[in-house]
Design a protein around this motif. Structure first.
Motif, PDB file in Angstrom:
ATOM      1  N   ALA A  10      30.541  41.239  34.165  1.00 45.97           N
ATOM      2  CA  ALA A  10      30.546  42.429  33.310  1.00 45.97           C
ATOM      3  C   ALA A  10      31.265  43.577  34.003  1.00 45.97           C
ATOM      4  N   LYS A  11      30.963  43.754  35.285  1.00 46.62           N
ATOM      5  CA  LYS A  11      31.626  44.827  36.040  1.00 46.62           C
ATOM      6  C   LYS A  11      33.129  44.550  36.152  1.00 46.62           C
ATOM      7  N   GLY A  12      33.443  43.261  36.323  1.00 51.05           N
ATOM      8  CA  GLY A  12      34.848  42.851  36.440  1.00 51.05           C
ATOM      9  C   GLY A  12      35.635  43.235  35.202  1.00 51.05           C
ATOM     10  N   VAL A  13      35.017  43.055  34.038  1.00 48.65           N
ATOM     11  CA  VAL A  13      35.701  43.392  32.782  1.00 48.65           C
ATOM     12  C   VAL A  13      36.023  44.887  32.743  1.00 48.65           C
ATOM     13  N   ILE A  14      35.063  45.690  33.198  1.00 48.21           N
ATOM     14  CA  ILE A  14      35.294  47.147  33.203  1.00 48.21           C
ATOM     15  C   ILE A  14      36.435  47.489  34.176  1.00 48.21           C
ATOM     16  N   VAL A  15      36.392  46.848  35.344  1.00 47.58           N
ATOM     17  CA  VAL A  15      37.454  47.096  36.325  1.00 47.58           C
ATOM     18  C   VAL A  15      38.818  46.689  35.747  1.00 47.58           C
ATOM     19  N   LEU A  16      38.840  45.547  35.062  1.00 51.46           N
ATOM     20  CA  LEU A  16      40.093  45.080  34.461  1.00 51.46           C
ATOM     21  C   LEU A  16      40.639  46.094  33.458  1.00 51.46           C
ATOM     22  N   GLY A 292      50.842  42.123  31.603  1.00 55.41           N
ATOM     23  CA  GLY A 292      50.172  40.828  31.465  1.00 55.41           C
ATOM     24  C   GLY A 292      49.995  40.158  32.817  1.00 55.41           C
ATOM     25  N   VAL A 293      51.062  40.189  33.620  1.00 56.33           N
ATOM     26  CA  VAL A 293      50.968  39.568  34.949  1.00 56.33           C
ATOM     27  C   VAL A 293      49.956  40.325  35.805  1.00 56.33           C
ATOM     28  N   PHE A 294      49.968  41.659  35.710  1.00 56.71           N
ATOM     29  CA  PHE A 294      48.994  42.456  36.473  1.00 56.71           C
ATOM     30  C   PHE A 294      47.569  42.089  36.076  1.00 56.71           C
ATOM     31  N   VAL A 295      47.357  41.979  34.782  1.00 61.04           N
ATOM     32  CA  VAL A 295      45.997  41.675  34.290  1.00 61.04           C
ATOM     33  C   VAL A 295      45.541  40.322  34.843  1.00 61.04           C
ATOM     34  N   ILE A 296      46.418  39.329  34.742  1.00 60.73           N
ATOM     35  CA  ILE A 296      46.045  37.988  35.203  1.00 60.73           C
ATOM     36  C   ILE A 296      45.814  37.984  36.722  1.00 60.73           C
ATOM     37  N   CYS A 297      46.716  38.647  37.456  1.00 63.79           N
ATOM     38  CA  CYS A 297      46.556  38.694  38.919  1.00 63.79           C
ATOM     39  C   CYS A 297      45.268  39.423  39.299  1.00 63.79           C
ATOM     40  N   SER A 298      44.999  40.519  38.587  1.00 64.39           N
ATOM     41  CA  SER A 298      43.766  41.268  38.880  1.00 64.39           C
ATOM     42  C   SER A 298      42.563  40.385  38.601  1.00 64.39           C
ATOM     43  N   ALA A 299      42.606  39.655  37.498  1.00 64.15           N
ATOM     44  CA  ALA A 299      41.488  38.776  37.156  1.00 64.15           C
ATOM     45  C   ALA A 299      41.297  37.734  38.257  1.00 64.15           C
ATOM     46  N   ILE A 300      42.408  37.215  38.769  1.00 63.45           N
ATOM     47  CA  ILE A 300      42.309  36.213  39.843  1.00 63.45           C
ATOM     48  C   ILE A 300      41.668  36.833  41.087  1.00 63.45           C
ATOM     49  N   VAL A 301      42.085  38.048  41.408  1.00 66.50           N
ATOM     50  CA  VAL A 301      41.514  38.721  42.590  1.00 66.50           C
ATOM     51  C   VAL A 301      40.010  38.926  42.400  1.00 66.50           C
ATOM     52  N   LEU A 302      39.626  39.349  41.195  1.00 67.43           N
ATOM     53  CA  LEU A 302      38.197  39.567  40.932  1.00 67.43           C
ATOM     54  C   LEU A 302      37.418  38.256  41.068  1.00 67.43           C
ATOM     55  N   ILE A 303      38.008  37.183  40.554  1.00 66.80           N
ATOM     56  CA  ILE A 303      37.338  35.879  40.659  1.00 66.80           C
ATOM     57  C   ILE A 303      37.208  35.478  42.136  1.00 66.80           C
ATOM     58  N   PHE A 304      38.280  35.678  42.879  1.00 68.42           N
ATOM     59  CA  PHE A 304      38.251  35.359  44.308  1.00 68.42           C
ATOM     60  C   PHE A 304      37.141  36.140  45.013  1.00 68.42           C
ATOM     61  N   ASN A 305      37.034  37.409  44.646  1.00 66.93           N
ATOM     62  CA  ASN A 305      36.020  38.240  45.302  1.00 66.93           C
ATOM     63  C   ASN A 305      34.617  37.760  44.980  1.00 66.93           C
ATOM     64  N   LEU A 306      34.439  37.314  43.755  1.00 67.03           N
ATOM     65  CA  LEU A 306      33.139  36.785  43.358  1.00 67.03           C
ATOM     66  C   LEU A 306      32.844  35.518  44.166  1.00 67.03           C
ATOM     67  N   ILE A 307      33.864  34.674  44.265  1.00 67.56           N
ATOM     68  CA  ILE A 307      33.673  33.438  45.042  1.00 67.56           C
ATOM     69  C   ILE A 307      33.346  33.777  46.499  1.00 67.56           C
ATOM     70  N   THR A 308      34.027  34.796  47.026  1.00 68.57           N
ATOM     71  CA  THR A 308      33.766  35.220  48.406  1.00 68.57           C
ATOM     72  C   THR A 308      32.298  35.565  48.591  1.00 68.57           C
ATOM     73  N   ASP A 309      31.768  36.308  47.633  1.00 70.69           N
ATOM     74  CA  ASP A 309      30.361  36.713  47.747  1.00 70.69           C
ATOM     75  C   ASP A 309      29.442  35.493  47.721  1.00 70.69           C
ATOM     76  N   LEU A 310      29.812  34.512  46.883  1.00 76.74           N
ATOM     77  CA  LEU A 310      28.976  33.308  46.796  1.00 76.74           C
ATOM     78  C   LEU A 310      29.074  32.503  48.091  1.00 76.74           C
ATOM     79  N   VAL A 311      30.300  32.429  48.641  1.00 78.27           N
ATOM     80  CA  VAL A 311      30.483  31.688  49.894  1.00 78.27           C
ATOM     81  C   VAL A 311      29.719  32.372  51.032  1.00 78.27           C
ATOM     82  N   TYR A 312      29.719  33.680  50.998  1.00 78.75           N
ATOM     83  CA  TYR A 312      28.985  34.489  51.963  1.00 78.75           C
ATOM     84  C   TYR A 312      27.556  33.995  52.082  1.00 78.75           C
ATOM     85  N   ARG A 313      26.999  33.802  50.920  1.00 75.63           N
ATOM     86  CA  ARG A 313      25.606  33.366  50.835  1.00 75.63           C
ATOM     87  C   ARG A 313      25.455  31.943  51.413  1.00 75.63           C
ATOM     88  N   LEU A 314      26.428  31.124  51.151  1.00 75.24           N
ATOM     89  CA  LEU A 314      26.370  29.756  51.675  1.00 75.24           C
ATOM     90  C   LEU A 314      26.453  29.760  53.196  1.00 75.24           C
TER      91      LEU A 314
END
Lengths: 323, 516
Positions: A10-16, A292-314
């Motif tokens: 949800a926060k990612g959508v706002i950032v996007l 369009g490219v910015f939006v997609i790249c930003s979305a990828i970065v946000l996804i990566f950051n989310l994954i980072t947080d999950l990996v952190y926990r692991l």
């Protein structure tokens, strides 16, 4: 964990959305009229023709209205129409995204695996010749610009030794399929992925080394040693695991930089990804495509950051999910 | 270095002669470089260099033009002109089919003209002289002009007036027509595949109307965005043809020396790209004719030709390139003469006011040329400040007249009425637009001469008018003419007959064959 992910999305959508609005106005601040670029030499001197192009692509409308139309489109997953390439932006990006993901993820994996490996060795043998060699090696790749490494690898591996193809995603006209095609793509991938990965590898090497040396000095390591655990177990379970936290953080941050680096790598190696699409769109002031490219790249970065947080926990189960 | 390139050019010309005598062999594929990637392939919708280079194989015009710019049959097999030079009758070739098998007829020509008037700026300007077009039968098209228009027979090449299949475009939204991405033409090659960012593949049209042609089975247009990588692709044997402008100029001598490599500067006669410096005639020191003349004397154009352009091209004498109609070199001359430039600046009372120079953002060759010109102008005491922009930003500055000196190069299209007049007549002064009279030069006599020249008959009258115009312009120096550019095409010597017309590689590879 599910609610954590949901909240982050949800926060990612706002950032996007904020990224879209900001970039929308930033791109338009750049001098240069897309209609003039589109019209070319013969058309740019014809005012009526240029005006017709503006009308055709809605560039004559007030900026807030253009923004509204654009955001409305995004909600329905419509990224607009490319003025220059006369095709839907989503389609253009969709054609190129897999190549960029293949390149960046391979580069990312290479950099992370080699970086952690070299960093661990350097820390394990701190102060020895091996440590110095790895540190110098890392420093060299950290300092060299990506485009230069790219050109030098082409010179060495394509021109001089003729081992690897210098450009493209696959051998054009070879019409390969199955394993032969996979091998062909892999041969084309080696140089761009290594070029892009080496810079980040150097960073992870240095970060892993520094972090491991720091953790090694901490009390719990001394305790583990006092308990009589073997050195290998201490290094793996206690030192590396804790030392990896800053590396994971850095890797998350790098997801954006990686795509930035892909623009140069893709251009030099003629890799058909979105980095080049972005570059061309910028030169041609193709607003919708660029956004369009910015939006997609930003979305990828946000996804990566989310994954980072999950990996952190692991990596460290003591860390709790909180937003 | 330049000598070596010239040797290469001569060698290529020498090799071309016996090639004509050889019997063409069928089969094989050519890998050529295309740069940048075309935004589309529908020539009626988008017109820039790369689009035409690829689509010139797919689409055709009514006529082609020889290197001497004489019209030759293409989709029109013959043509005639009425006594009053106002009616042109074209007889279309019979038995021509579109790539989908439908016949090509006069109805397609009429539809194409209507479409081009809305989508193709140059065609629209060229067709402005046409009062009506009629098709008395399926294979005859009659153009009636409002008044005689000298260059009329020069507007039918494929890039200026491509023929569009009426049955696929009529009553559709042209912008989103699916055939824009898979174009259907009448040309020697058919569109097969476009891997965006990688390559465009064309295959032989087996039903082409010229029996036996084309000789090649396939053409791969390889998309390689980096200039150094394009050089390597040729060097490592991955591509066979580097069309003009594919590699940085400083790489040309090196690549020309490679084994089995031929180089030619031919194939630019129709476009005749002429490089010049826009000089803002409105304001500052350059408003004074003497300062503009000083710029001409101050710049070492021979140096630019020999060093920056590797000896290819020719020092320009004025507004017309020597390859286009009615060119004359009987005009005032501006050899490299810094002393004369200094004297003229002094006479004009130039006191070191700052002059903004905009180089052209087309790669290193142009950047180096910008530096050389800056140096030349500084040597005679001009205070030059370089303003770096990208192409879009530069165009905006030039269109807004926000510059003092700016690099450009423009095509001539074979005739002064098509490619020259637009840069000097007062009616072409319009803020916000580029590639017209952005220098703000205004001379009633020049306006009159260009207006008369376009419609005058016979040719001898036109010649007289344009020669007079050239003399006046060269005396006034509204812009500083630099070089007639020649972009060398580099190719394997086994590629024969690649360039046979005045638009070179842009005209399709229908005559090309591989000597395997």
């Amino acid at each position: 964990m599910l609610s954590f992910v949901a909240q982050r999305v949800a926060k990612g959508v706002i950032v996007l959305l904020a990224i879209v609005v900001l970039n929308f106005f930033l791109i338009r601040l750049a001098p240069g009229d897309p209609a003039v670029v589109m019209a070319g030499e013969a058309g740019a001197s014809d005012q009526i023709f240029v005006q017709q192009l503006r009308e055709k692509f809605g560039l004559d409308k007030p900026l807030p209205e253009q923004l509204f139309i654009y955001v409305k489109g995004i909600v329905t997953l419509d990224l607009g129409f490319s003025f220059r390439q006369q095709a839907p932006v989503a389609k253009l990006i969709g054609e190129r995204l897999p190549a960029t993901l293949l390149l960046t993820l391979t580069a990312f994996a290479i950099s992370l695996v080699l970086g952690i490996l070299f960093g661990t060795f350097a820390a394990r043998f701190a102060g020895t010749f091996l440590d110095t060699a790895i540190t110098v090696f890392a420093l060299i790749f950290y300092a060299m610009p990506i485009f230069w490494v790219a050109l030098m690898s082409i010179l060495l591996f394509s021109v001089t030794m003729d081992w690897l193809p210098s450009f493209g995603y696959e051998t054009v006209g070879a019409n390969l399929s199955g394993p032969a095609h996979v091998v062909d793509v892999a041969r084309h991938l080696i140089m761009p992925a290594m070029t892009l990965g080496l810079f980040f590898m150097a960073t992870y090497t240095r970060m892993t080394r520094a972090s491991m040396l720091e953790v090694k000095r901490l009390d719990f390591v001394k305790t583990a040693r006092a308990k009589g655990l073997s050195d290998a177990v201490i290094q793996r379970r206690h030192v590396l695991r804790n030392a990896l936290l800053p590396v994971v953080t850095l890797a998350g941050v790098h997801s954006g930089t990686l795509i930035g680096g892909a623009v140069i790598t893709e251009t030099v190696f003629a890799w058909p990804g979105i980095g080049r699409l972005m570059y061309d769109a910028l030169l041609q002031r193709d607003y919708n495509l660029l956004l369009g490219v910015f939006v997609i790249c930003s979305a990828i970065v946000l996804i990566f950051n989310l994954i980072t947080d999950l990996v952190y926990r692991l990596v460290d189960p003591r860390i709790e999910f909180s937003t | 270095m330049s000598k070596r390139v010239l040797l290469g050019v001569l060698l290529a010309c020498g090799l071309a002669a016996p090639a004509l005598a050889q019997e063409p062999k069928a089969g094989g594929a050519i890998n050529a470089v295309i740069q940048p990637e075309p935004p589309g392939l529908m020539l009626a919708m988008v017109q820039n260099g790369p689009v035409q280079m690829v689509s010139g194989n797919i689409f055709e015009g009514l006529l082609r033009y020889s290197p001497k710019l004489e019209p030759q049959p293409e989709l029109a097999e013959s043509w005639s002109v009425s006594e009053d030079a106002k009616t042109y009758t074209f007889k279309l070739r019979k038995g021509v089919t579109w790539h989908d098998g439908k016949p090509f007829t006069a109805a397609d020509v009429l539809f194409s003209l209507e479409m081009l008037k809305q989508t193709h700026a140059r065609a629209r300007n060229n067709l402005a002289q046409v009062d009506k077009v009629e098709a008395p039968d399926d294979y005859t098209v009659v153009f009636t002009l409002k008044q005689p228009f000298g260059p009329f027979l020069g507007i039918f090449e494929v890039g200026s007036m491509p023929m569009v299949p009426k049955h696929l475009y009529e009553s559709t939204d042209w912008k989103t027509n699916p055939y824009n991405n898979a174009p259907v033409g009448t040309g020697p090659f058919m569109f097969k595949e476009w891997q965006k960012g990688s390559f465009i593949r064309l295959v032989k049209n087996p039903n082409y109307y010229e029996k036996g042609k084309p000789y090649l089975d396939e053409i791969y247009w390889q998309i390689i965005p980096d200039a150094a990588a394009r050089s390597v692709a040729y060097e490592t044997g991955k591509v066979d043809v580097l069309p003009g402008g594919s590699v940085e100029n400083f790489d040309v001598p090196r690549l020309s020396k490679l084994k089995d490599t031929c180089v030619t500067g031919a194939g630019w006669e129709f476009f005749s790209p002429l490089a010049w410096l826009w000089l803002n005639n409105r304001q500052g020191p350059l408003a004074d004719k003497r300062v503009r003349q000083a710029v001409m004397f101050a710049i070492d154009r021979e140096f630019a030709k020999d060093v920056i352009w590797n000896g290819l091209g020719k020092v320009a004498t004025g507004p017309s390139a020597s390859t286009i109609k009615y060119y004359t070199d009987d005009v005032p001359k501006y050899p490299y003469d810094p002393a004369k430039a200094k004297a003229l600046l002094k006479e004009a009372g130039y006191k070191g006011e700052k002059i903004r120079l905009l180089p052209l953002a087309y790669g290193e060759t142009w950047q180096r040329w910008g530096e050389a010109v800056k140096q030349n102008l500084q040597d005679v005491g001009m205070n030059i400040e370089t303003i770096a922009t990208d192409v879009a930003g530069g165009n905006q500055k030039i269109g807004d007249w926000d510059y003092d000196i700016a690099f450009t190069y423009l095509y001539q299209y074979g005739d002064p009425a098509l490619g020259v007049g637009r840069n000097y007549v007062s009616s072409a002064i319009a803020k916000g637009q580029v590639f017209n009279n952005v220098e703000g030069y205004s001379n009633a006599e020049i306006d009159k001469l260009f207006a008369e020249g376009a419609v005058a008959t016979p040719d001898s009258k036109r010649k007289e008018i344009y020669e007079k115009a050239q003399k006046i312009l060269v005396e006034d120096v509204p812009v500083a003419w630099m070089l007639e550019l020649q972009f060398p095409t580099i190719m394997r010597c086994k590629v024969k007959n690649l360039i046979t017309t005045g638009i070179g590689v842009n005209d399709g590879f229908k005559d090309a064959w591989l000597d395997k």
